[in-house]
Motif scaffolding. Structure first.
Motif, mmCIF file in Angstrom:
data_model
loop_
_atom_site.group_PDB
_atom_site.id
_atom_site.type_symbol
_atom_site.label_atom_id
_atom_site.label_comp_id
_atom_site.label_asym_id
_atom_site.label_seq_id
_atom_site.Cartn_x
_atom_site.Cartn_y
_atom_site.Cartn_z
ATOM 1 N N SER A 92 0.849 -1.195 0.000
ATOM 2 C CA SER A 92 0.000 0.000 0.000
ATOM 3 C C SER A 92 0.882 1.242 0.000
ATOM 4 C CB SER A 92 -0.891 0.002 1.243
ATOM 5 O OG SER A 92 -0.088 0.212 2.401
ATOM 6 N N PRO A 93 0.335 2.369 -0.442
ATOM 7 C CA PRO A 93 1.106 3.613 -0.369
ATOM 8 C C PRO A 93 1.581 3.914 1.055
ATOM 9 C CG PRO A 93 -0.824 3.921 -1.758
ATOM 10 C CD PRO A 93 -0.948 2.557 -1.115
ATOM 11 N N GLU A 94 0.753 3.606 2.037
ATOM 12 C CA GLU A 94 1.120 3.826 3.439
ATOM 13 C C GLU A 94 2.296 2.946 3.839
ATOM 14 O OE1 GLU A 94 -2.958 4.994 2.574
ATOM 15 O OE2 GLU A 94 -2.034 3.023 2.401
ATOM 16 N N ASP A 95 2.303 1.702 3.374
ATOM 17 C CA ASP A 95 3.401 0.796 3.698
ATOM 18 C C ASP A 95 4.698 1.270 3.040
ATOM 19 O OD1 ASP A 95 4.769 -1.457 4.726
ATOM 20 O OD2 ASP A 95 4.394 -2.582 2.888
ATOM 21 N N VAL A 96 4.610 1.740 1.805
ATOM 22 C CA VAL A 96 5.795 2.251 1.119
ATOM 23 C C VAL A 96 6.380 3.410 1.917
ATOM 24 C CG1 VAL A 96 6.616 3.452 -0.949
ATOM 25 C CG2 VAL A 96 5.063 1.507 -1.185
ATOM 26 N N GLN A 97 5.527 4.357 2.285
ATOM 27 C CA GLN A 97 5.982 5.538 3.022
ATOM 28 C C GLN A 97 6.585 5.135 4.371
ATOM 29 O OE1 GLN A 97 5.846 8.693 1.729
ATOM 30 N NE2 GLN A 97 6.998 9.378 3.506
ATOM 31 N N ALA A 98 5.880 4.290 5.103
ATOM 32 C CA ALA A 98 6.348 3.904 6.440
ATOM 33 C C ALA A 98 7.644 3.096 6.365
ATOM 34 C CB ALA A 98 5.264 3.102 7.156
ATOM 35 N N ARG A 99 7.696 2.122 5.478
ATOM 36 C CA ARG A 99 8.857 1.233 5.401
ATOM 37 C C ARG A 99 10.107 1.983 4.956
ATOM 38 N NH1 ARG A 99 9.518 -4.522 5.292
ATOM 39 N NH2 ARG A 99 7.409 -4.386 6.110
ATOM 40 N N LEU A 100 9.977 2.785 3.913
ATOM 41 C CA LEU A 100 11.162 3.476 3.400
ATOM 42 C C LEU A 100 11.575 4.641 4.304
ATOM 43 C CD1 LEU A 100 10.617 3.241 -0.443
ATOM 44 C CD2 LEU A 100 12.012 1.798 1.049
ATOM 45 N N SER A 101 10.622 5.272 4.966
ATOM 46 C CA SER A 101 10.973 6.309 5.947
ATOM 47 C C SER A 101 11.746 5.689 7.099
ATOM 48 C CB SER A 101 9.717 7.007 6.474
ATOM 49 O OG SER A 101 9.104 7.759 5.454
ATOM 50 N N SER A 102 11.276 4.550 7.586
ATOM 51 C CA SER A 102 11.956 3.842 8.675
ATOM 52 C C SER A 102 13.359 3.416 8.247
ATOM 53 C CB SER A 102 11.135 2.622 9.092
ATOM 54 O OG SER A 102 11.844 1.836 10.007
ATOM 55 N N GLU A 103 13.461 2.873 7.063
ATOM 56 C CA GLU A 103 14.755 2.422 6.546
ATOM 57 C C GLU A 103 15.712 3.608 6.400
ATOM 58 O OE1 GLU A 103 17.095 -0.838 5.639
ATOM 59 O OE2 GLU A 103 14.999 -0.887 6.233
ATOM 60 N N SER A 104 15.200 4.741 5.934
ATOM 61 C CA SER A 104 16.029 5.943 5.781
ATOM 62 C C SER A 104 16.553 6.422 7.129
ATOM 63 C CB SER A 104 15.216 7.065 5.121
ATOM 64 O OG SER A 104 14.876 6.718 3.803
ATOM 65 N N ARG A 105 15.700 6.371 8.156
ATOM 66 C CA ARG A 105 16.144 6.774 9.497
ATOM 67 C C ARG A 105 17.234 5.853 10.004
ATOM 68 N NH1 ARG A 105 10.645 7.738 9.997
ATOM 69 N NH2 ARG A 105 10.274 5.758 11.054
ATOM 70 N N GLN A 106 17.093 4.551 9.758
ATOM 71 C CA GLN A 106 18.109 3.595 10.205
ATOM 72 C C GLN A 106 19.432 3.829 9.496
ATOM 73 O OE1 GLN A 106 16.726 -0.453 9.935
ATOM 74 N NE2 GLN A 106 14.871 -0.026 11.088
ATOM 75 N N VAL A 107 19.376 4.129 8.214
ATOM 76 C CA VAL A 107 20.595 4.404 7.445
ATOM 77 C C VAL A 107 21.263 5.652 8.002
ATOM 78 C CG1 VAL A 107 21.437 5.162 5.191
ATOM 79 C CG2 VAL A 107 19.881 3.221 5.352
ATOM 80 N N GLY A 108 20.483 6.643 8.380
ATOM 81 C CA GLY A 108 21.013 7.871 8.922
ATOM 82 C C GLY A 108 21.765 7.675 10.235
ATOM 83 N N ARG A 109 21.435 6.608 10.948
ATOM 84 C CA ARG A 109 22.076 6.326 12.228
ATOM 85 C C ARG A 109 23.389 5.568 12.067
ATOM 86 N NH1 ARG A 109 16.729 4.073 14.237
ATOM 87 N NH2 ARG A 109 15.536 5.944 14.616
ATOM 88 N N ARG A 110 23.624 4.999 10.885
ATOM 89 C CA ARG A 110 24.829 4.187 10.677
ATOM 90 C C ARG A 110 26.051 5.049 10.521
ATOM 91 N NH1 ARG A 110 22.027 0.302 6.264
ATOM 92 N NH2 ARG A 110 20.487 -0.547 7.643
#
Length: 89
Positions: free
Chosen positions: A71-89
């Protein structure tokens, strides 16, 4: 090399796969740093991961994300979460 990789596996004659191109467009628009690939199983010669047994199939960093279109919501949530995790590395 992009820190987030999305691969979308599609096939010809797959009606649900038509929408996968719209999902890809949304990803490109909202997450321009994502390494996005659309792989047409009807045309590729590369090795297909075992997780891909139906179309469309979405892999996120080489792991199964979605069988069928997320779903569009899943795309937004999943990739936003993944982007935040990458930012912490």
């Amino acid at each position: 090399e992009a820190a987030i990789r999305v691969e979308i596996f599609v096939a010809e004659h797959c009606l649900s796969c038509e929408y996968a191109y719209a999902v890809a467009g949304t990803i490109e628009e909202n997450f321009p740093g994502v390494d996005l690939r659309i792989i047409n199983l009807s045309q590729t010669t590369e090795l297909i991961p075992d997780a891909v047994f139906a179309t469309p199939t979405y892999l996120l960093n080489g792991r199964l994300w979605s069988l069928g279109n997320p779903s569009p919501e899943d795309v937004q949530a999943r990739l936003s979460s993944e982007s935040r995790q990458v930012g912490r590395r």
